[in-house]
Motif scaffolding. Structure first.
Motif, mmCIF file in Angstrom:
data_model
loop_
_atom_site.group_PDB
_atom_site.id
_atom_site.type_symbol
_atom_site.label_atom_id
_atom_site.label_comp_id
_atom_site.label_asym_id
_atom_site.label_seq_id
_atom_site.Cartn_x
_atom_site.Cartn_y
_atom_site.Cartn_z
ATOM 1 N N MET A 146 -8.347 0.611 -3.791
ATOM 2 C CA MET A 146 -6.910 0.407 -3.939
ATOM 3 C C MET A 146 -6.430 -0.472 -2.778
ATOM 4 O O MET A 146 -6.827 -0.269 -1.642
ATOM 5 C CB MET A 146 -6.196 1.768 -3.922
ATOM 6 C CG MET A 146 -4.712 1.683 -4.173
ATOM 7 S SD MET A 146 -3.854 3.285 -4.189
ATOM 8 C CE MET A 146 -4.339 3.941 -5.750
ATOM 9 N N LEU A 147 -5.600 -1.431 -3.064
ATOM 10 C CA LEU A 147 -5.050 -2.296 -2.030
ATOM 11 C C LEU A 147 -4.185 -1.489 -1.065
ATOM 12 O O LEU A 147 -3.584 -0.476 -1.439
ATOM 13 C CB LEU A 147 -4.212 -3.406 -2.663
ATOM 14 C CG LEU A 147 -4.960 -4.403 -3.535
ATOM 15 C CD1 LEU A 147 -3.984 -5.350 -4.209
ATOM 16 C CD2 LEU A 147 -5.979 -5.176 -2.721
ATOM 17 N N HIS A 148 -4.116 -1.967 0.169
ATOM 18 C CA HIS A 148 -3.355 -1.248 1.191
ATOM 19 C C HIS A 148 -1.890 -1.064 0.805
ATOM 20 O O HIS A 148 -1.307 -0.018 1.053
ATOM 21 C CB HIS A 148 -3.464 -1.970 2.538
ATOM 22 C CG HIS A 148 -4.783 -1.761 3.205
ATOM 23 N ND1 HIS A 148 -5.843 -2.612 3.018
ATOM 24 C CD2 HIS A 148 -5.224 -0.783 4.029
ATOM 25 C CE1 HIS A 148 -6.872 -2.174 3.715
ATOM 26 N NE2 HIS A 148 -6.533 -1.076 4.331
ATOM 27 N N GLU A 149 -1.285 -2.083 0.186
ATOM 28 C CA GLU A 149 0.121 -1.979 -0.192
ATOM 29 C C GLU A 149 0.332 -0.882 -1.229
ATOM 30 O O GLU A 149 1.254 -0.078 -1.123
ATOM 31 C CB GLU A 149 0.651 -3.315 -0.725
ATOM 32 C CG GLU A 149 0.714 -4.420 0.316
ATOM 33 C CD GLU A 149 -0.643 -5.087 0.547
ATOM 34 O OE1 GLU A 149 -1.549 -4.988 -0.316
ATOM 35 O OE2 GLU A 149 -0.804 -5.699 1.619
ATOM 36 N N LYS A 150 -0.539 -0.848 -2.232
ATOM 37 C CA LYS A 150 -0.431 0.180 -3.268
ATOM 38 C C LYS A 150 -0.744 1.559 -2.700
ATOM 39 O O LYS A 150 -0.129 2.550 -3.087
ATOM 40 C CB LYS A 150 -1.365 -0.135 -4.440
ATOM 41 C CG LYS A 150 -0.904 -1.301 -5.276
ATOM 42 C CD LYS A 150 -1.807 -1.489 -6.471
ATOM 43 C CE LYS A 150 -1.301 -2.646 -7.326
ATOM 44 N NZ LYS A 150 -2.107 -2.827 -8.531
ATOM 45 N N THR A 164 -0.305 2.607 0.487
ATOM 46 C CA THR A 164 0.811 3.100 1.291
ATOM 47 C C THR A 164 2.012 3.448 0.409
ATOM 48 O O THR A 164 2.750 4.381 0.720
ATOM 49 C CB THR A 164 1.227 2.105 2.399
ATOM 50 O OG1 THR A 164 1.529 0.846 1.826
ATOM 51 C CG2 THR A 164 0.145 1.967 3.448
ATOM 52 N N ASP A 220 -8.328 7.927 1.604
ATOM 53 C CA ASP A 220 -9.261 6.912 1.087
ATOM 54 C C ASP A 220 -10.040 6.195 2.193
ATOM 55 O O ASP A 220 -10.422 5.040 2.030
ATOM 56 C CB ASP A 220 -8.524 5.892 0.219
ATOM 57 C CG ASP A 220 -8.293 6.382 -1.201
ATOM 58 O OD1 ASP A 220 -8.677 7.533 -1.511
ATOM 59 O OD2 ASP A 220 -7.738 5.615 -2.004
ATOM 60 N N LYS A 255 -9.000 4.773 4.613
ATOM 61 C CA LYS A 255 -8.322 3.519 4.934
ATOM 62 C C LYS A 255 -7.031 3.704 5.718
ATOM 63 O O LYS A 255 -6.587 2.768 6.390
ATOM 64 C CB LYS A 255 -7.988 2.750 3.654
ATOM 65 C CG LYS A 255 -9.189 2.279 2.887
ATOM 66 C CD LYS A 255 -8.768 1.582 1.623
ATOM 67 C CE LYS A 255 -9.978 1.187 0.813
ATOM 68 N NZ LYS A 255 -9.625 0.704 -0.513
#
Length: 123
Positions: A1-5, A7, A71, A73
């Protein structure tokens, strides 16, 4: 999952917990509920994660504990305090540096509007 999604999902879960509980509880209550919400969304969540430290060739077991790791991350440092002291930011940034995790959220649940209680840090 992308960091923006990622967060965005974390913030959504935190808002859900804050809306249900409001300010004024102990940090441990918010942590337990937030962990539950994050797991409900399908995220990988570890909490009170003991992290070792290597210092000048010495392996220090359980040198520090991360409140929540999502995750592998994002580190979440949770608070339930009147005001966020600079030491809380320093603590999160140190955890991020030592864990080689570049994204962290400092979340203070003891606020009326959680929007003002969330600080995002990237190193």
């Amino acid at each position: 999952m992308l960091h923006e999604k990622l967060t965005y999902a974390i913030r959504g879960a935190a808002f859900k917990v804050h809306k249900a509980l409001g300010p004024g509880l102990m940090e441990s209550a918010y942590e337990a509920c937030l962990v539950h919400e994050l797991k409900e969304t399908g995220l990988q969540v570890q909490h009170q994660l003991e992290v070792p430290l290597l210092y000048r060739g010495i392996h220090v077991k359980s040198a520090y504990k991360l409140d929540v790791l999502v995750d592998n991350k994002v580190i979440l440092e949770l608070k339930a305090v009147d005001t966020l002291a600079p030491i809380f930011t320093a603590q999160l940034l140190t955890y991020m540096r030592l864990s080689d995790i570049r994204l962290g959220l400092l979340i203070n649940f003891n606020v009326e509007n959680l929007q003002q209680g969330i600080k995002r840090y990237i190193i």
